[in-house]
Write a protein that holds these residues in place. Sequence first.
Motif, PDB file in Angstrom:
ATOM      1  N   ASP A   6      -4.657  -1.538  -7.327  1.00  0.00           N
ATOM      2  CA  ASP A   6      -4.422  -0.995  -5.986  1.00  0.00           C
ATOM      3  C   ASP A   6      -4.734  -2.049  -4.928  1.00  0.00           C
ATOM      4  O   ASP A   6      -5.753  -1.999  -4.249  1.00  0.00           O
ATOM      5  CB  ASP A   6      -5.282   0.260  -5.793  1.00  0.00           C
ATOM      6  CG  ASP A   6      -5.096   0.885  -4.413  1.00  0.00           C
ATOM      7  OD1 ASP A   6      -4.057   0.618  -3.779  1.00  0.00           O
ATOM      8  OD2 ASP A   6      -5.993   1.620  -3.973  1.00  0.00           O
ATOM      9  N   TRP A   7      -3.857  -3.012  -4.779  1.00  0.00           N
ATOM     10  CA  TRP A   7      -4.039  -4.089  -3.808  1.00  0.00           C
ATOM     11  C   TRP A   7      -4.120  -3.550  -2.384  1.00  0.00           C
ATOM     12  O   TRP A   7      -4.813  -4.111  -1.534  1.00  0.00           O
ATOM     13  CB  TRP A   7      -2.887  -5.084  -3.934  1.00  0.00           C
ATOM     14  CG  TRP A   7      -2.984  -6.249  -2.991  1.00  0.00           C
ATOM     15  CD1 TRP A   7      -3.701  -7.385  -3.174  1.00  0.00           C
ATOM     16  CD2 TRP A   7      -2.326  -6.387  -1.728  1.00  0.00           C
ATOM     17  NE1 TRP A   7      -3.536  -8.234  -2.097  1.00  0.00           N
ATOM     18  CE2 TRP A   7      -2.706  -7.637  -1.192  1.00  0.00           C
ATOM     19  CE3 TRP A   7      -1.457  -5.575  -0.982  1.00  0.00           C
ATOM     20  CZ2 TRP A   7      -2.236  -8.104   0.038  1.00  0.00           C
ATOM     21  CZ3 TRP A   7      -0.998  -6.032   0.246  1.00  0.00           C
ATOM     22  CH2 TRP A   7      -1.388  -7.280   0.742  1.00  0.00           C
ATOM     23  N   LEU A   8      -3.444  -2.442  -2.114  1.00  0.00           N
ATOM     24  CA  LEU A   8      -3.434  -1.886  -0.770  1.00  0.00           C
ATOM     25  C   LEU A   8      -4.723  -1.160  -0.414  1.00  0.00           C
ATOM     26  O   LEU A   8      -4.972  -0.869   0.753  1.00  0.00           O
ATOM     27  CB  LEU A   8      -2.248  -0.924  -0.608  1.00  0.00           C
ATOM     28  CG  LEU A   8      -0.857  -1.562  -0.586  1.00  0.00           C
ATOM     29  CD1 LEU A   8       0.218  -0.482  -0.569  1.00  0.00           C
ATOM     30  CD2 LEU A   8      -0.692  -2.478   0.625  1.00  0.00           C
ATOM     31  N   GLY A   9      -5.528  -0.847  -1.394  1.00  0.00           N
ATOM     32  CA  GLY A   9      -6.780  -0.160  -1.104  1.00  0.00           C
ATOM     33  C   GLY A   9      -6.613   1.294  -0.704  1.00  0.00           C
ATOM     34  O   GLY A   9      -7.375   1.825   0.113  1.00  0.00           O
ATOM     35  N   LEU A  10      -5.639   1.969  -1.296  1.00  0.00           N
ATOM     36  CA  LEU A  10      -5.367   3.368  -0.962  1.00  0.00           C
ATOM     37  C   LEU A  10      -5.858   4.343  -2.030  1.00  0.00           C
ATOM     38  O   LEU A  10      -5.851   5.552  -1.807  1.00  0.00           O
ATOM     39  CB  LEU A  10      -3.857   3.568  -0.763  1.00  0.00           C
ATOM     40  CG  LEU A  10      -3.243   2.814   0.420  1.00  0.00           C
ATOM     41  CD1 LEU A  10      -1.732   2.944   0.404  1.00  0.00           C
ATOM     42  CD2 LEU A  10      -3.804   3.325   1.739  1.00  0.00           C
ATOM     43  N   GLY A  11      -6.261   3.835  -3.162  1.00  0.00           N
ATOM     44  CA  GLY A  11      -6.704   4.700  -4.247  1.00  0.00           C
ATOM     45  C   GLY A  11      -7.883   5.570  -3.857  1.00  0.00           C
ATOM     46  O   GLY A  11      -8.825   5.114  -3.204  1.00  0.00           O
ATOM     47  N   GLY A  12      -7.815   6.849  -4.231  1.00  0.00           N
ATOM     48  CA  GLY A  12      -8.897   7.780  -3.953  1.00  0.00           C
ATOM     49  C   GLY A  12      -8.900   8.340  -2.547  1.00  0.00           C
ATOM     50  O   GLY A  12      -9.749   9.182  -2.219  1.00  0.00           O
ATOM     51  N   LYS A  13      -7.979   7.904  -1.718  1.00  0.00           N
ATOM     52  CA  LYS A  13      -7.931   8.387  -0.339  1.00  0.00           C
ATOM     53  C   LYS A  13      -6.972   9.572  -0.207  1.00  0.00           C
ATOM     54  O   LYS A  13      -6.129   9.810  -1.062  1.00  0.00           O
ATOM     55  CB  LYS A  13      -7.527   7.257   0.602  1.00  0.00           C
ATOM     56  CG  LYS A  13      -8.558   6.134   0.664  1.00  0.00           C
ATOM     57  CD  LYS A  13      -8.189   5.084   1.687  1.00  0.00           C
ATOM     58  CE  LYS A  13      -9.283   4.025   1.788  1.00  0.00           C
ATOM     59  NZ  LYS A  13      -8.961   2.995   2.804  1.00  0.00           N
ATOM     60  N   THR A  14      -7.125  10.309   0.886  1.00  0.00           N
ATOM     61  CA  THR A  14      -6.349  11.530   1.113  1.00  0.00           C
ATOM     62  C   THR A  14      -5.477  11.371   2.352  1.00  0.00           C
ATOM     63  O   THR A  14      -5.966  10.964   3.415  1.00  0.00           O
ATOM     64  CB  THR A  14      -7.285  12.738   1.297  1.00  0.00           C
ATOM     65  OG1 THR A  14      -8.090  12.886   0.118  1.00  0.00           O
ATOM     66  CG2 THR A  14      -6.489  14.015   1.526  1.00  0.00           C
ATOM     67  N   PHE A  15      -4.208  11.741   2.214  1.00  0.00           N
ATOM     68  CA  PHE A  15      -3.254  11.594   3.316  1.00  0.00           C
ATOM     69  C   PHE A  15      -2.473  12.888   3.538  1.00  0.00           C
ATOM     70  O   PHE A  15      -2.067  13.549   2.578  1.00  0.00           O
ATOM     71  CB  PHE A  15      -2.278  10.451   3.019  1.00  0.00           C
ATOM     72  CG  PHE A  15      -2.944   9.113   2.936  1.00  0.00           C
ATOM     73  CD1 PHE A  15      -3.142   8.338   4.058  1.00  0.00           C
ATOM     74  CD2 PHE A  15      -3.409   8.641   1.712  1.00  0.00           C
ATOM     75  CE1 PHE A  15      -3.775   7.113   3.987  1.00  0.00           C
ATOM     76  CE2 PHE A  15      -4.044   7.416   1.620  1.00  0.00           C
ATOM     77  CZ  PHE A  15      -4.234   6.648   2.769  1.00  0.00           C
ATOM     78  N   VAL A  16      -2.265  13.209   4.796  1.00  0.00           N
ATOM     79  CA  VAL A  16      -1.423  14.342   5.169  1.00  0.00           C
ATOM     80  C   VAL A  16       0.007  13.831   5.313  1.00  0.00           C
ATOM     81  O   VAL A  16       0.251  12.844   6.023  1.00  0.00           O
ATOM     82  CB  VAL A  16      -1.896  14.971   6.495  1.00  0.00           C
ATOM     83  CG1 VAL A  16      -0.952  16.099   6.924  1.00  0.00           C
ATOM     84  CG2 VAL A  16      -3.325  15.486   6.358  1.00  0.00           C
ATOM     85  N   VAL A  17       0.938  14.489   4.642  1.00  0.00           N
ATOM     86  CA  VAL A  17       2.336  14.056   4.655  1.00  0.00           C
ATOM     87  C   VAL A  17       3.207  15.208   5.168  1.00  0.00           C
ATOM     88  O   VAL A  17       3.281  16.269   4.546  1.00  0.00           O
ATOM     89  CB  VAL A  17       2.809  13.632   3.249  1.00  0.00           C
ATOM     90  CG1 VAL A  17       4.284  13.223   3.279  1.00  0.00           C
ATOM     91  CG2 VAL A  17       1.954  12.475   2.731  1.00  0.00           C
ATOM     92  N   MET A  18       3.862  14.975   6.301  1.00  0.00           N
ATOM     93  CA  MET A  18       4.732  15.982   6.900  1.00  0.00           C
ATOM     94  C   MET A  18       6.195  15.562   6.740  1.00  0.00           C
ATOM     95  O   MET A  18       6.534  14.402   6.941  1.00  0.00           O
ATOM     96  CB  MET A  18       4.414  16.143   8.393  1.00  0.00           C
ATOM     97  CG  MET A  18       2.974  16.472   8.699  1.00  0.00           C
ATOM     98  SD  MET A  18       2.678  16.739  10.469  1.00  0.00           S
ATOM     99  CE  MET A  18       3.457  18.357  10.695  1.00  0.00           C
ATOM    100  N   GLY A  19       7.038  16.510   6.376  1.00  0.00           N
ATOM    101  CA  GLY A  19       8.469  16.252   6.359  1.00  0.00           C
ATOM    102  C   GLY A  19       9.119  16.239   4.994  1.00  0.00           C
ATOM    103  O   GLY A  19      10.297  15.874   4.867  1.00  0.00           O
TER     104      GLY A  19
END
Length: 267
Positions: A6-19
């Motif tokens: 995970d080079w972007l450093g997004l693993g384990g994080k939570t995101f709200v996705v609309m659409g």
Amino acid sequence: MPKSSDWLGLGGKTFVVMGLKNRKSVAWHVAKQLAEVGARCLFVVRTEERREEVRKLTEDAPVYVCDVRDEASIEALGQSIHEDHGTVHGLVHSIAFANYSDGWKPFHETRKDDFLEATGVSAFSLVQVANALKPSFADDASVVTISISTTTMAAENYGYMAPIKAALDSSVVFLAKSFSAFSHVRFNGVRAGLLKTSSSAGIPGYVDSWMHAEKATLRKAGLETQEVAATTLFLLSPRSSGINGQGIVVDAGMGSNFFDSELTGGS
């Protein structure tokens, strides 16, 4: 823990996705790529009927209902997400609406009610949802909205939506400034070229526009939705921490290729 890849450093994080509407949606491609790096998505749709449809795609992921035309619905969304999940690390705002039921009309014949409704759903909703999620945002959360590659080219069949997307683009800048007074939350936009999505199919004459856009790209191949999603992931990630209040154009070079010989008929 984040995946080692995970080079972007997004693993384990939570995101709200609309659409999210279907597998052609920008939101679907974003969610798919987020899942691949070990992030979690909380989906937001407009109606209960859409929630049932989306659940067939999202399996066990939470799906919330929020009609951004209703301020109370937006406030309830913010409260529910905060109570259910606490901290969220970003928001993907990929919603827009325009009433094309009467077909193409010259811009000067735009109905006020249509313009205001589309502005509320497509632009001001970003302000409202960001404010509702403010208690849940991590201090370094990232908000990304999906816009269009240019709002100054008068594509007649797109009607009044370009001026509304211009309002969305400007809102990104002002939200970035406003939130900077109390946080490090970032706001950016992905300004996408023409895509093959279900929503775009409702625009009068869109197929002809897409075919022209494909010829106008530097590579002579149309923009892929996953390319827009990949840029969105970068902007969501801490790797883009120095980018704030910006609009990143993703159009495969279309905007710099107006005088290509294939388009002008030259040699």
